[in-house]
Design a protein around this motif. Structure first.
Motif, short mmCIF file in Angstrom:
data_model
loop_
_atom_site.label_atom_id
_atom_site.label_comp_id
_atom_site.label_asym_id
_atom_site.label_seq_id
_atom_site.Cartn_x
_atom_site.Cartn_y
_atom_site.Cartn_z
N ASP A 177 0.39 -0.67 0.00
CA ASP A 177 -0.30 -0.10 0.22
C ASP A 177 1.12 1.19 -0.05
OD1 ASP A 177 -2.31 -1.69 0.08
OD2 ASP A 177 -2.60 -1.10 2.09
N ALA A 185 -4.68 -6.35 -5.46
CA ALA A 185 -5.62 -6.27 -6.25
C ALA A 185 -6.90 -5.33 -5.20
CB ALA A 185 -7.00 -7.63 -4.97
N SER A 186 -6.20 -4.88 -4.57
CA SER A 186 -7.65 -3.86 -3.33
C SER A 186 -6.81 -2.69 -4.59
CB SER A 186 -7.18 -3.41 -2.02
OG SER A 186 -5.63 -2.68 -2.04
N HIS A 187 -6.20 -2.38 -5.59
CA HIS A 187 -5.86 -1.29 -5.79
C HIS A 187 -5.75 -1.45 -7.45
CE1 HIS A 187 -3.96 1.29 -2.77
NE2 HIS A 187 -3.81 -0.21 -1.87
N HIS A 188 -6.66 -2.97 -7.78
CA HIS A 188 -6.93 -2.24 -8.83
C HIS A 188 -5.58 -3.23 -9.94
CE1 HIS A 188 -11.17 -2.30 -7.66
NE2 HIS A 188 -10.86 -1.03 -7.31
N ILE A 189 -4.51 -3.61 -9.35
CA ILE A 189 -3.16 -4.03 -10.21
C ILE A 189 -3.76 -5.16 -10.54
CG2 ILE A 189 -1.18 -3.97 -10.53
CD1 ILE A 189 -1.19 -0.83 -8.43
N PRO A 190 -3.17 -5.86 -11.71
CA PRO A 190 -2.99 -6.85 -11.57
C PRO A 190 -1.87 -7.52 -11.12
CG PRO A 190 -3.42 -6.00 -14.29
CD PRO A 190 -2.63 -5.49 -12.83
N ARG A 205 4.07 1.32 -9.24
CA ARG A 205 2.71 -0.09 -10.09
C ARG A 205 3.08 -1.64 -10.40
NH1 ARG A 205 0.04 3.47 -7.79
NH2 ARG A 205 -2.06 4.51 -8.06
N LYS A 219 -0.77 -9.61 -2.67
CA LYS A 219 -1.61 -9.97 -3.19
C LYS A 219 -2.37 -9.27 -2.96
CE LYS A 219 0.37 -14.60 -5.33
NZ LYS A 219 -0.21 -16.10 -5.59
N ASN A 220 -3.26 -9.44 -2.29
CA ASN A 220 -4.33 -8.31 -1.41
C ASN A 220 -4.17 -7.03 -1.52
OD1 ASN A 220 -5.62 -10.90 -0.41
ND2 ASN A 220 -5.06 -10.51 1.40
#
Length: 333
Positions: free
Chosen positions: A172, A206-211, A180, A202-203
């Motif tokens: 984060d 995902a929370s920031h919409h990054i693959p 990114r 990974k979480n």
């Protein structure tokens, strides 16, 4: 859990005196009949009796001993952890026997066996090599209380930290700085707690919409040399930032990147994990996830003492908090 089998139990089961049991088990059995010797040996084997060698040297039971097994005493995290246990043990009149297995399972099993035969009052196990099979055959069978430090998946009392949250806090932070493409340097054979760190990584993505990109997870040994070798692989990716599985790896990564002519944080923002004392002396000082290492040692010893005093009841688990400590190894993208 039952109480530890004593020489009195063996004597009662064999129908002889404690003196007879002591003499026979200590090789002074010529004066006794073959039948008497056989009864004592059968009682010993049936009850899984382990002689209390400490009793030969201690007049009273005023001083107790605990065994502490760590995978690498040279790792600053574990050396600090051990110092905390030593401090707590001194205050409670316990003697800790510290053993470093060097991540060698065969050596660790030998240590466990020797500690059992020396009748330690309890064990703190901070190594992933000891699994349920070894605990059942060596510890539970002999009714020896034990406690696990977060990376062991077997049953028993446990002290751990929130590994998933720690990794998420790190990622984060890097995302908030504009990164990114974020790599994670991971253990080659991760234990449960390290797998939770990977899940936290990974979480956060995902929370920031990054693959999630599997190519950005770089496996290596959990050593300084592992960090040096991982630097070469990191440079081959498009990452601008990296989270290391622990600070030991981060130390090696610093050297590896420097050897390649790369700068921290200009070329790579780096976040470590553990917040060991060396972090603030690096150039630049390392941003890291702080684990409460001293608290881990304190609560591990406290729970084990409780289990030694009352060796029954359900297993207990304590989860301690983590936090992000920002220093100069991270910067805006």
């Amino acid at each position: 859990m039952k109480n530890k089998v004593t020489i009195k139990d063996v004597a009662r089961h064999a129908g002889v005196s404690m003196t007879t049991v002591s003499l026979i088990l200590n090789g002074k059995s010529k004066r006794f009949t073959e039948r008497t010797r056989q009864k004592v040996f059968e009682a010993r084997d049936k009850l899984n009796y382990v002689p209390d060698f400490n009793a030969r040297n201690l007049i009273t039971n005023a001083v107790k001993t605990i065994g502490v097994i760590v995978p690498d005493i040279g790792n600053p995290f574990f050396s600090t952890f051990v110092k905390s246990i030593e401090h707590s043990a001194m205050e409670e009149n316990y003697i800790p026997l510290i053993l470093s297995s060097n991540a060698n399972k065969e050596l660790e099993l030998k240590y466990l066996d020797q500690l059992v035969h020396r009748s330690v009052n309890g064990l703190i196990i901070a190594s992933p090599s000891t699994g349920q099979k070894e605990i059942d055959s060596l510890l539970k069978k002999n009714h020896i209380p034990y406690l696990l430090i977060d990376q062991n998946s077997a049953d028993g009392d446990r002290v751990m930290t929130d590994d998933a949250l720690g990794a998420k806090l790190a990622v984060d932070h890097l995302i908030q700085l504009g990164h990114r493409k974020i790599a994670m340097i991971m253990a080659q054979n991760p234990t449960d707690n390290l797998k939770r760190r990977l899940q936290g990584y990974k979480n956060a993505l995902a929370s920031h919409h990054i693959p999630f990109d599997e190519k950005l997870v770089i496996p290596t040994e959990m050593t300084k040399l592992g960090g040096v070798l991982a630097a070469k692989k990191l440079i081959q990716t498009e990452a601008s930032a990296v989270l290391t599985v622990n600070d030991e790896v981060a130390l090696g990564l610093y050297r590896g990147l420097n050897m390649a002519g790369k700068k921290i944080p200009a070329d790579y923002s780096v976040v470590g994990y553990d917040n060991i004392d060396l972090d603030e002396y690096l150039n630049p000082p390392l941003t890291s996830i702080a684990q409460p290492i001293n608290d881990l040692g304190f609560y591990a010893f406290k729970l084990l003492c409780q289990r030694i005093d009352q060796n029954d009841g359900p297993a207990q688990e304590i989860t301690l908090p983590v936090k992000l400590v920002v220093r100069d190894s991270t910067t805006k993208r």
